[in-house]
Design an enzyme around this catalytic site. Sequence first.
Site, PDB file in Angstrom:
ATOM      1  N   ASP A  38     -39.949 -62.457  44.067  1.00  0.00           N
ATOM      2  CA  ASP A  38     -38.787 -61.589  43.911  1.00  0.00           C
ATOM      3  C   ASP A  38     -37.587 -62.334  44.497  1.00  0.00           C
ATOM      4  OD1 ASP A  38     -38.764 -58.194  43.419  1.00  0.00           O
ATOM      5  OD2 ASP A  38     -36.938 -59.134  44.169  1.00  0.00           O
ATOM      6  N   ASN A  91     -41.273 -60.225  34.785  1.00  0.00           N
ATOM      7  CA  ASN A  91     -40.868 -58.822  34.823  1.00  0.00           C
ATOM      8  C   ASN A  91     -39.512 -58.592  35.472  1.00  0.00           C
ATOM      9  OD1 ASN A  91     -41.568 -55.768  35.170  1.00  0.00           O
ATOM     10  ND2 ASN A  91     -41.203 -56.517  37.254  1.00  0.00           N
ATOM     11  N   TYR A 157     -27.785 -55.175  28.336  1.00  0.00           N
ATOM     12  CA  TYR A 157     -29.195 -54.877  28.603  1.00  0.00           C
ATOM     13  C   TYR A 157     -29.993 -54.909  27.294  1.00  0.00           C
ATOM     14  CZ  TYR A 157     -33.317 -52.589  30.598  1.00  0.00           C
ATOM     15  OH  TYR A 157     -34.602 -52.314  31.013  1.00  0.00           O
ATOM     16  N   LYS A 161     -32.960 -57.515  26.312  1.00  0.00           N
ATOM     17  CA  LYS A 161     -34.331 -57.048  26.082  1.00  0.00           C
ATOM     18  C   LYS A 161     -34.782 -57.317  24.647  1.00  0.00           C
ATOM     19  CE  LYS A 161     -35.239 -55.677  30.244  1.00  0.00           C
ATOM     20  NZ  LYS A 161     -36.317 -56.315  31.021  1.00  0.00           N
ATOM     21  N   ILE A 190     -39.387 -45.131  33.252  1.00  0.00           N
ATOM     22  CA  ILE A 190     -40.480 -45.213  34.235  1.00  0.00           C
ATOM     23  C   ILE A 190     -39.915 -44.883  35.612  1.00  0.00           C
ATOM     24  CG2 ILE A 190     -42.290 -46.709  35.198  1.00  0.00           C
ATOM     25  CD1 ILE A 190     -42.497 -46.196  32.119  1.00  0.00           C
ATOM     26  N   THR A 192     -39.121 -45.597  38.705  1.00  0.00           N
ATOM     27  CA  THR A 192     -38.929 -46.707  39.647  1.00  0.00           C
ATOM     28  C   THR A 192     -37.590 -46.456  40.339  1.00  0.00           C
ATOM     29  OG1 THR A 192     -37.704 -48.097  38.110  1.00  0.00           O
ATOM     30  CG2 THR A 192     -40.105 -48.267  38.030  1.00  0.00           C
TER      31      THR A 192
HETATM   32  P1  NAD Z   1     -36.864 -52.367  40.025  1.00  0.00           P
HETATM   33  O1  NAD Z   1     -35.420 -52.497  40.322  1.00  0.00           O
HETATM   34  O2  NAD Z   1     -37.702 -51.414  40.783  1.00  0.00           O
HETATM   35  O3  NAD Z   1     -37.569 -53.818  40.133  1.00  0.00           O
HETATM   36  C1  NAD Z   1     -36.966 -54.974  39.651  1.00  0.00           C
HETATM   37  C2  NAD Z   1     -37.211 -56.105  40.640  1.00  0.00           C
HETATM   38  O4  NAD Z   1     -36.601 -57.302  40.109  1.00  0.00           O
HETATM   39  C3  NAD Z   1     -36.549 -55.845  42.017  1.00  0.00           C
HETATM   40  O5  NAD Z   1     -37.510 -56.004  43.038  1.00  0.00           O
HETATM   41  C4  NAD Z   1     -35.467 -56.897  42.094  1.00  0.00           C
HETATM   42  O6  NAD Z   1     -35.224 -57.372  43.410  1.00  0.00           O
HETATM   43  C5  NAD Z   1     -36.008 -58.003  41.190  1.00  0.00           C
HETATM   44  N1  NAD Z   1     -34.946 -58.885  40.696  1.00  0.00           N
HETATM   45  C6  NAD Z   1     -33.711 -58.551  40.257  1.00  0.00           C
HETATM   46  N2  NAD Z   1     -33.016 -59.650  39.933  1.00  0.00           N
HETATM   47  C7  NAD Z   1     -33.848 -60.711  40.146  1.00  0.00           C
HETATM   48  C8  NAD Z   1     -33.710 -62.114  40.006  1.00  0.00           C
HETATM   49  N3  NAD Z   1     -32.570 -62.666  39.565  1.00  0.00           N
HETATM   50  N4  NAD Z   1     -34.766 -62.900  40.316  1.00  0.00           N
HETATM   51  C9  NAD Z   1     -35.911 -62.362  40.759  1.00  0.00           C
HETATM   52  N5  NAD Z   1     -36.099 -61.036  40.943  1.00  0.00           N
HETATM   53  C10 NAD Z   1     -35.072 -60.230  40.638  1.00  0.00           C
HETATM   54  O7  NAD Z   1     -36.931 -52.080  38.471  1.00  0.00           O
HETATM   55  P2  NAD Z   1     -38.137 -51.686  37.491  1.00  0.00           P
HETATM   56  O8  NAD Z   1     -37.732 -50.423  36.885  1.00  0.00           O
HETATM   57  O9  NAD Z   1     -39.459 -51.845  38.126  1.00  0.00           O
HETATM   58  O10 NAD Z   1     -37.930 -52.819  36.388  1.00  0.00           O
HETATM   59  C11 NAD Z   1     -38.835 -53.866  36.169  1.00  0.00           C
HETATM   60  C12 NAD Z   1     -38.633 -54.366  34.756  1.00  0.00           C
HETATM   61  O11 NAD Z   1     -38.921 -53.313  33.839  1.00  0.00           O
HETATM   62  C13 NAD Z   1     -37.189 -54.802  34.468  1.00  0.00           C
HETATM   63  O12 NAD Z   1     -37.202 -55.966  33.656  1.00  0.00           O
HETATM   64  C14 NAD Z   1     -36.623 -53.606  33.709  1.00  0.00           C
HETATM   65  O13 NAD Z   1     -35.576 -53.975  32.849  1.00  0.00           O
HETATM   66  C15 NAD Z   1     -37.850 -53.176  32.932  1.00  0.00           C
HETATM   67  N6  NAD Z   1     -37.816 -51.797  32.450  1.00  0.00           N
HETATM   68  C16 NAD Z   1     -37.742 -50.757  33.327  1.00  0.00           C
HETATM   69  C17 NAD Z   1     -37.723 -49.455  32.825  1.00  0.00           C
HETATM   70  C18 NAD Z   1     -37.659 -48.237  33.729  1.00  0.00           C
HETATM   71  O14 NAD Z   1     -37.484 -47.130  33.217  1.00  0.00           O
HETATM   72  N7  NAD Z   1     -37.833 -48.384  35.033  1.00  0.00           N
HETATM   73  C19 NAD Z   1     -37.772 -49.245  31.445  1.00  0.00           C
HETATM   74  C20 NAD Z   1     -37.844 -50.329  30.588  1.00  0.00           C
HETATM   75  C21 NAD Z   1     -37.880 -51.619  31.112  1.00  0.00           C
END
Ligand code: NAD
Length: 252
Positions: A38, A91, A157, A161, A190, A192
């Site tokens: 991370d 991710n 975004y 994606k 999701i 989060t």
């Molecule tokens: P989150 O913010 O809980 O986790 C994302 C993590 O990525 C964080 O720990 C953050 O520190 C890390 N991060 C950010 N920039 C970074 C970088 N430059 N290098 C390394 N790490 C980095 O978010 P999440 O909801 O768990 O999202 C995870 C993935 O799922 C993302 O790619 C997000 O776009 C995708 N996603 C999430 C949802 C949702 O509803 N939560 C839906 C579709 C897709």
Amino acid sequence: MTGRFAGKVALVTGASSGIGRASAIAFAREGAKVVVSDIVDESKDETVPAIKAAGGEAIYVQADVSKATDVERLINVAVRTFGRLDCAHNNAGIFGNFAPTADCTEENWDRVVNTNLKGCWLCMKYEIPQMLKQGGGAIVNTSSFAGLYGSPAAPAYCASKGGIVQVTRTAALEYATAGIRINAVCPGSIRTPLVESLIAAGYPETQMAANHPVNRIGEPHEIAEAVLWLCSDAASFVTGVPMPVDGGWSAM
Ligand code: NAD
């Protein structure tokens, strides 16, 4: 540890929070040695302590996925520590600012596309040579529902994606005969920190839930289960797929 991934090494980026954290913990539970990565400080990572407390094996490597030098170092440390790399869940991602296309700033565009799309490509760029050396591997990239459909006020975004879907398909074709399978997951909403912050800011969860035919938002472990299946031998004939994991949203 025993399990589907015993003897294997898995890397998860963005693993200190949300979906990545659930995936890292699930890989460890299934016997993998896990490289938790991370951008946050090691002292802020709670994933490695959670894995170790449950008897699993993991290391933390801080890396910014948008920087080639960081990602190259990440893969080098992973291989130096555990000797190989079998599975990767690319991710790490950010949502960026809410603003329609004409109001999206160049700074927001660059930050979101560099983190999400360039970051995903850089991870594959350095993971694939190691998997080629070993004769195979499995990669899952986190795209989104927004990688398959438009989403107002999120142009960068959606572009990032959608781009992840295309680099997933392209790389899957390139390395199919080399034993490397490359797929994507496309989550719906999701629970989060990202989604929780929207709910805390007044976006009603019931409205978010109503987008999904199952009438609820998803949980991080439900994405992790799909990631593990795609990385497992059970998915041996599956590659190049952007798999919706969205409670039926994309069927509408
Ligand atoms: P989150 O913010 O809980 O986790 C994302 C993590 O990525 C964080 O720990 C953050 O520190 C890390 N991060 C950010 N920039 C970074 C970088 N430059 N290098 C390394 N790490 C980095 O978010 P999440 O909801 O768990 O999202 C995870 C993935 O799922 C993302 O790619 C997000 O776009 C995708 N996603 C999430 C949802 C949702 O509803 N939560 C839906 C579709 C897709």
